[in-house]
Write an enzyme that holds these catalytic residues in place. Structure first.
Site, PDB file in Angstrom:
ATOM      1  N   ARG A 126       0.863  -1.178   0.000  1.00 54.23           N
ATOM      2  CA  ARG A 126       0.000   0.000   0.000  1.00 54.23           C
ATOM      3  C   ARG A 126       0.899   1.226   0.000  1.00 54.23           C
ATOM      4  O   ARG A 126       1.802   1.341   0.829  1.00 54.23           O
ATOM      5  CB  ARG A 126      -0.903  -0.010   1.228  1.00 54.23           C
ATOM      6  N   ARG A 172      -0.280  -5.893   5.658  1.00 46.48           N
ATOM      7  CA  ARG A 172       0.358  -5.711   4.363  1.00 46.48           C
ATOM      8  C   ARG A 172       1.357  -4.581   4.506  1.00 46.48           C
ATOM      9  O   ARG A 172       1.308  -3.809   5.459  1.00 46.48           O
ATOM     10  CB  ARG A 172      -0.649  -5.449   3.235  1.00 46.48           C
ATOM     11  N   GLU A 200     -10.921   5.246  -5.880  1.00 43.07           N
ATOM     12  CA  GLU A 200     -11.248   3.823  -5.922  1.00 43.07           C
ATOM     13  C   GLU A 200     -11.720   3.431  -7.319  1.00 43.07           C
ATOM     14  O   GLU A 200     -12.217   4.269  -8.083  1.00 43.07           O
ATOM     15  CB  GLU A 200     -12.351   3.505  -4.909  1.00 43.07           C
TER      16      GLU A 200
END
Length: 307
Positions: free
Chosen positions: A191, A231, A199
């Site tokens: 990320r 993550r 989005e």
């Protein structure tokens, strides 16, 4: 004497006639004024009020925040959990604060823990990250699932892995700020730090993802800053680093108008300057007169689904 008897009989006759008329009126149900009326029939118990409680939830959620109770229905291969809440609310939940070196062992422990609890009821709290919720799961007994996994040895605390920079090749662009990167044969989800891109499904979301794909297709350097949400959160450097050409990806995205500075995490003045330049010159998403930041767009989408 004869007349007085006649008068008496006449009076008695009048009384009888009047009495008969009054009785007839009563029997025919004539009503000359309000009365008590018929006795009301008993009503069935309506039970609890089916309408929602108008009082606000005493546990307010922050922007992108999630807090709900539900039931675990499935444990996925990578140890994410599918949780169904009230109102057919289905969420994919990734445990934060831990790393699971062996996914099979992690899944087996989670399944065992739910059986040990004799219930799949849980409380989920965390933040929304794209299509999933990243946070904690508390079991019915009050035990934090991630802490239990660490105690068992099926997971370790995040941050125990090195945060040294590493090179990789992007194998998939999830959206404008999330990618899967091949690191020596292992796929790592990354990320991008400090920025938030539109989005997919949001205006300019597809364009942002395509721009990021073009930017990263020749290899990248990943500079991790955190891994506490299941993550890697990192700064990315694109280009041919072997000849000394390095391009900071986040700055380029902001300069070209394909992302916003994330106000929660962006404290670099150079990034804010890049966004301002794109806004002034109406590049990318700033060509729209009133673009909607992705954190507000996600919040509005959840409200529409809940209606």
């Amino acid at each position: 004497m004869r007349y007085s008897n006649a008068n008496a009989w006449l009076a008695a006759l009048i009384v009888l006639v009047l009495g008969g008329i009054i009785m007839a009126l009563i029997l025919t149900g004539c009503d000359y004024g309000p009365g008590p009326g018929p006795e009301p029939r008993p009503r069935p118990d309506p039970g609890p009020d089916p309408r929602p409680d108008p009082r606000p939830d005493p546990r307010p959620e922050p922007d992108d925040g999630v807090l709900f109770e539900g039931r675990v229905t499935r444990v996925l291969l990578d140890c994410r959990l599918i949780v169904w809440g009230s109102g057919l609310r289905r969420e994919m939940v990734r445990l934060s604060g831990i790393e699971v070196p062996n996914a099979k062992r992690g899944r087996e422990f989670i399944s065992w823990a739910l059986k040990e609890e004799r219930s799949n009821a849980v409380t989920v709290s965390g933040v929304r990250d794209g299509s999933e919720v990243v946070g904690s799961i508390v079991l019915r007994s009050g035990t934090d699932l991630a802490d239990w996994m660490v105690l068992d040895g099926s997971a370790i605390k995040s941050g125990m892995y090195t945060l040294a920079p590493w090179h990789g090749q992007v194998v998939r662009v999830i959206d404008g700020d999330t990618v899967d990167v091949d690191r020596d044969g292992d796929v790592v989800r990354v990320r991008l730090a400090a920025v938030d891109a539109p989005e997919r499904g949001q205006p300019y979301g597809s364009e942002a993802a395509e721009f990021l794909n073009e930017l990263l297709k020749y290899g990248i350097m990943v500079k991790p800053v955190d891994s506490s949400y299941g993550r890697t959160v990192a700064w990315l450097v694109a280009g041919d680093v072997s000849i000394g050409v390095e391009v900071p990806v986040q700055t380029l995205m902001l300069y070209m108008g394909t992302a916003w500075c994330d106000p929660r995490y962006c404290d670099d003045e150079a990034l804010w300057d890049a966004e301002k330049d794109a806004r002034v010159h109406r590049r990318g998403l700033w060509a729209d007169d009133d673009p909607v930041p992705p954190w507000l767009w996600r919040k509005n989408q959840r409200k529409e689904i809940g209606e």
